[in-house]
Motif scaffolding. Structure first.
Motif, mmCIF file in Angstrom:
data_model
loop_
_atom_site.group_PDB
_atom_site.id
_atom_site.type_symbol
_atom_site.label_atom_id
_atom_site.label_comp_id
_atom_site.label_asym_id
_atom_site.label_seq_id
_atom_site.Cartn_x
_atom_site.Cartn_y
_atom_site.Cartn_z
ATOM 1 N N THR A 200 30.942 111.001 11.620
ATOM 2 C CA THR A 200 32.345 111.677 11.947
ATOM 3 C C THR A 200 32.475 111.795 13.547
ATOM 4 O O THR A 200 33.610 111.962 13.813
ATOM 5 N N ASN A 201 31.372 111.660 14.190
ATOM 6 C CA ASN A 201 31.633 112.053 15.717
ATOM 7 C C ASN A 201 31.339 110.615 16.345
ATOM 8 O O ASN A 201 30.094 110.029 16.145
ATOM 9 N N SER A 202 32.171 110.455 16.982
ATOM 10 C CA SER A 202 32.054 109.086 17.887
ATOM 11 C C SER A 202 30.826 109.095 18.756
ATOM 12 O O SER A 202 30.194 108.152 18.956
ATOM 13 N N PRO B 138 35.357 105.168 5.538
ATOM 14 C CA PRO B 138 36.558 105.515 6.463
ATOM 15 C C PRO B 138 36.106 105.569 7.999
ATOM 16 O O PRO B 138 36.716 104.718 8.714
ATOM 17 N N TYR B 139 35.173 106.296 8.467
ATOM 18 C CA TYR B 139 34.472 106.481 9.552
ATOM 19 C C TYR B 139 34.011 105.325 10.257
ATOM 20 O O TYR B 139 34.044 104.833 11.429
ATOM 21 N N THR B 140 33.315 104.524 9.140
ATOM 22 C CA THR B 140 32.518 103.460 9.462
ATOM 23 C C THR B 140 33.609 102.086 9.833
ATOM 24 O O THR B 140 33.460 101.428 10.849
ATOM 25 N N GLU B 141 34.558 102.177 9.210
ATOM 26 C CA GLU B 141 35.807 101.110 9.483
ATOM 27 C C GLU B 141 36.309 101.525 10.888
ATOM 28 O O GLU B 141 36.742 100.630 11.573
ATOM 29 N N ARG B 142 36.646 102.901 11.090
ATOM 30 C CA ARG B 142 37.260 103.256 12.581
ATOM 31 C C ARG B 142 36.402 102.843 13.408
ATOM 32 O O ARG B 142 36.915 102.269 14.531
ATOM 33 N N HIS B 143 35.196 102.849 13.310
ATOM 34 C CA HIS B 143 34.236 102.763 14.426
ATOM 35 C C HIS B 143 34.042 101.310 14.947
ATOM 36 O O HIS B 143 33.902 100.665 15.701
ATOM 37 N N SER C 178 36.385 99.022 14.209
ATOM 38 C CA SER C 178 37.546 98.801 14.772
ATOM 39 C C SER C 178 37.699 99.230 16.291
ATOM 40 O O SER C 178 38.166 98.143 17.186
ATOM 41 N N ARG C 179 37.103 100.190 16.604
ATOM 42 C CA ARG C 179 36.874 100.303 18.030
ATOM 43 C C ARG C 179 36.013 99.538 18.746
ATOM 44 O O ARG C 179 36.206 99.197 19.882
ATOM 45 N N LEU C 180 35.074 99.032 17.901
ATOM 46 C CA LEU C 180 34.128 98.201 18.476
ATOM 47 C C LEU C 180 34.718 96.580 18.975
ATOM 48 O O LEU C 180 34.422 95.828 19.843
ATOM 49 N N ASP C 181 35.651 96.391 17.860
ATOM 50 C CA ASP C 181 36.282 94.970 18.033
ATOM 51 C C ASP C 181 37.210 95.166 19.263
ATOM 52 O O ASP C 181 37.316 94.353 19.959
ATOM 53 N N GLN C 182 37.815 96.344 19.470
ATOM 54 C CA GLN C 182 38.796 96.552 20.454
ATOM 55 C C GLN C 182 38.049 96.481 21.854
ATOM 56 O O GLN C 182 38.293 95.784 22.873
ATOM 57 N N LEU C 183 36.864 97.073 21.771
ATOM 58 C CA LEU C 183 36.287 97.044 22.994
ATOM 59 C C LEU C 183 35.595 95.843 23.236
ATOM 60 O O LEU C 183 35.487 95.138 24.496
ATOM 61 N N HIS C 184 35.251 95.098 22.541
ATOM 62 C CA HIS C 184 34.682 93.675 22.567
ATOM 63 C C HIS C 184 36.012 92.804 23.297
ATOM 64 O O HIS C 184 35.846 91.918 23.997
#
Length: 820
Positions: free
Chosen positions: A720-722, A759-764, A766-772
């Protein structure tokens, strides 16, 4: 007596009903008794006196009969809905179920000596024989009249004989091969209650309610001898022909029987000569009521242990070790409502008053129960002179009785009785001093009486007398409780008129009235050392009052119903109360709070008794049970200290492992210590090494299922914590790649854990995709800027003075585009 506050009590022994009515079965080793009630069969251990197991069918399946297989000891139950079940009683597992082909409930069952054939008799006047292994119906016999009451196979299975009785008083002998009626024996003029084969296998013995025993010849199907026994026989056993019983002067041969019936005594008969070898003691006319309680309804003889089980009509089970016809153990199968219970002697014994005229004395360590007869109606209250082992009881018969307790014999003997009250005696208190003993009694007639206890020392029969020295109309309604101060100077009474009153003993007089409760006051008690009185009421409150000025100093609220009893603990620093909802509550007097609630009873708790050293508590309730509680305060403190010492040692060991960089061992230890934060740091440190993930996988494979589930719960929290995503996802990857899916799916909480992870894994992700995407854009822009910086620099073009701007030619523009 210590002053440390109690923190917890646990039930040490539960004395609950285990036999109400009907037959019993005994295990092959003679250590367990099987009884049925409703839709359940209870297994009672005679060695420790505890009902250790309950085998329960569906609520609608009321059990009509049950039986133990003599070979494998599987339990067979027959329900009123005509379902027959076979159970492994050791683990309460139903092995097979089949439908009986009777038209009415099964009334009796019997196994043959091999345990393969099962005979069932029913109210439809038919007998069915089943193969217990194949569960198939092999024989059907018709011809009985009315309900089939007794079935018995011949002990030699090769003979293929089955004997039955029914409502027409005939004994029928059935031949299994071929299936037909071999003979119908006529001789009894009333219902046949029991039939047994003699040890020689050539003779049959029958008993009935026509007060005779009949010896039959199987070869000729005729009577050999009829012996009058002068009582209705319910059950009898054939004494082994190979065993001698010199105490009974039994002759050699297979025709010696032991009977039990309406008189409640065991008799030994020689059928060959028609003699009563052990007639027992005949009850006199004055003992007629006692004889009704002792009526024997069932006998069971366990030949290997030579132990005889006797069941009486008052739900008592007695154990005799033959050849001595004296009970070695006695158990009470049913107590009805428990009104009062008191410790007596060295706290190994308890006097129990139930909804019965018979007083019960329990050995709380063995569950042995002995009865004391004297009252003619239900006993309601008990009080004890601890220094002289005298017990006082009050009853609905308006009498007070004094009993002498013998610790060596474990028995009660009535030594005095007194009358004087005109209604039920429901409250008693005994003086604390042994010099001038006296009793205070309270009754439904609203009067309180003081009785002196005098012993006639010249009489060797241990004779006492009770004399009433004072009578006082104490309340406007019935008296529910009376109590004496530790110095015997003050008397307190509580009544249905919502008040409690304090009286001076000498000279007798009213000191004052305690007013404040809104409903009837059920209990009043003095604190052991302070001049404090405690009261409990139907309004759900407990109040503490000072004796000096009769002022209410504390009120305890927490019960949602009537508070039936209250007792002081820890030198008056705590209270233990019981409610009509079956709850017990432990109170801290100083803090005025409830510190613990105990929920073990299913009905109102009438009695609360604390032992003199406060290490044990007895409670009795309307659910027909009374409980022995044990103080586990010191035990829990010791366990807590041991846990703290172990925790300190493991903490130090963890620090040492971390200093040595032994992360794999530290991983398992942090998980065992339930320290998710420390474990996260350990995993982060392991991932910084080249072999970190491999070490995590090795540690994960060594985990038990509950530890694996614990680790997944930690991962859910970390995820739950990035900031902790990387170690959480790496650990999750190690779990999924090193543990088989079948094992993961077997975890109880795996569905909830996976749903929490998604849910949190999907959010992480998505953040990785944006970062990429952002990193690729940055890379593209940085490369272009770098190439532009490598272009050759050109001299600055001077604008003409007239303002005309020179335009580059097309060739130069194309060259620049190619460079770009």
């Amino acid at each position: 007596m210590g002053s440390k506050l109690k923190t917890n009590f646990v039930v040490q022994t539960k004395f609950e009903p285990f036999y109400v009515a009907g037959k019993i079965e005994v295990s092959r080793d003679g250590h367990r008794i099987f009884t049925s009630s409703g839709n359940s069969v209870k297994v009672f251990n005679v060695e420790n006196g505890v009902a250790e197991k309950t085998i329960q069918t569906e609520e609608s399946d009321q059990i009509s009969q049950f039986l133990l297989n003599p070979v494998n000891e599987h339990l067979i139950t027959a329900s009123r809905n005509l379902l027959v079940r076979e159970w492994s009683w050791t683990d309460s597992t139903c092995l097979k179920t089949w439908k009986a082909v009777h038209h009415s409930p099964i009334s009796c069952m019997a196994f043959d000596s091999t345990g393969e054939l099962l005979a069932t008799g029913s109210g439809d006047a038919t007998i069915k024989i089943w193969h217990s292994v194949l569960k198939c119906h092999t024989h059907s016999f018709r011809g009985s009249s009315g309900v089939v009451s007794v079935l018995k196979f011949h002990p030699d299975a090769k003979r293929g004989l089955l004997v039955s009785t029914s409502d027409d008083y005939l004994i029928r002998i059935w031949n299994l091969n071929p299936a037909k009626l071999a003979a119908a024996l006529e001789g009894h003029f009333s219902a046949v209650s029991d039939i047994q084969f003699a040890d020689d296998g050539l003779h049959l013995i029958s008993a009935g309610r026509d007060k005779v025993l009949i010896l039959w010849s199987l070869s000729t199907s005729s009577q050999i001898k009829t012996v009058p026994v002068f009582e209705e026989i319910e059950r009898f056993i054939v004494l082994p022909a190979s065993s001698a019983f010199p105490e009974f002067n039994t002759p050699e041969g297979p025709f010696n029987v032991l009977t039990g019936g309406a008189r409640g005594v065991l008799s030994v008969w020689d059928l060959k000569n028609g003699r009563n070898l052990h007639p027992g003691s005949l009850p006199s006319e004055s003992d007629a009521a006692v004889a009704d309680h002792k009526r024997i309804i069932q006998l069971h003889f366990d030949r290997p242990s030579r132990r005889l089980f006797v069941v009486t009509v008052d739900q008592s089970i007695l154990l005799y070790d033959l050849p001595n016809l004296k009970p070695s153990h006695q158990f009470s199968g049913y107590n009805d409502e428990v009104f009062d219970v008191k410790f007596v002697g060295d706290d190994r014994f308890a006097v129990v008053a139930t909804n019965s005229p018979r007083l019960k004395l329990y050995n709380v360590t063995t569950a042995d129960c002995k009865f004391a007869d004297g009252h003619t109606e239900s006993v309601l209250c008990v009080a004890v002179f601890h220094q002289s082992n005298l017990v006082v009881t009050g009853s609905k018969d308006c009498d007070i009785r004094l009993w002498r307790f013998s610790e060596s014999k474990g028995s009660l003997k009535c030594v005095a009785s007194a009358s004087g009250h005109t209604s039920t005696v429901g409250a008693l208190a005994c003086s604390n001093s042994s010099k001038h003993p006296f009793i205070v009694s309270g009754s439904e007639d609203s009067t309180m009486k003081i009785w002196t206890v005098q012993q006639d020392k010249s009489d060797k029969r241990d004779s006492f007398s009770l004399h009433c020295i004072h009578t006082e109309v104490a309340h406007d309604k019935g008296i529910n409780s009376v109590a004496l101060s530790p110095d015997d100077k003050w008397i307190a009474s509580a009544g249905g008129d919502k008040t409690a009153k304090v009286w001076k003993k000498e000279p007798f007089g009213l000191k004052g009235v305690l007013r404040g409760h809104r409903k009837a006051v059920w209990c009043v008690v003095f604190a052991p050392h302070d001049q404090i009185i405690g009261t409990s009421s139907g309004d759900g409150t407990i109040k503490l009052w000072t004796v000096s000025d009769l002022r209410c100093i504390k009120t305890f609220e927490g019960h949602d119903c009537s508070v039936m009893k209250v007792a002081f603990l820890s030198r008056g620093l705590q209270l233990l109360s019981s409610g009509s909802d079956g709850l017990l509550k432990l109170w801290d007097v100083r803090k005025n709070i409830c510190t613990k609630t105990f929920d073990e009873h299913d009905d109102k708790v009438w009695a609360v008794e604390v032992s003199q050293d406060e290490s044990k508590v007895l409670t009795g309730a309307g659910d027909s049970t009374f409980l022995l509680w044990k103080d586990v305060t010191e035990q829990e403190l010791d366990e807590e200290r041991q846990k703290q010492d172990t925790l300190i040692q493991e903490e130090q060991e963890l620090q040492n492992l971390l200093q040595k960089n032994e992360f794999a061992k530290a991983f398992r230890l942090a998980l065992r210590l339930d320290q998710p934060g420390r474990l996260l740091n350990i995993i982060s440190g392991m991932l910084e090494t080249e072999t970190g993930q491999m070490e995590i996988k090795v540690a994960v494979r060594a985990l038990e299922d509950f530890q694996l589930e614990q680790l997944l719960q930690y991962i859910v929290i970390w995820n739950t914590n990035s900031r902790h995503t990387y170690p959480a996802q790496c650990t999750l990857n190690c779990v999924f790649t090193s543990i088989l899916p079948k094992r993961l799916l077997g975890l109880p909480k795996i569905k909830t854990l996976v749903e929490s992870l998604i849910p949190y894994t999907e959010r992480h992700a998505s953040r990785l995709d944006q970062l990429h995407v952002s990193s690729m854009t940055y890379k593209y822009l940085s490369n272009n800027v770098k190439k532009l910086s490598e272009l050759p620099s050109k001299p600055t073009t001077q604008l003409p003075v007239n303002g005309n701007i020179p335009y580059p030619d097309s060739a130069s523009m194309e060259a620049e585009e190619e460079m770009v």
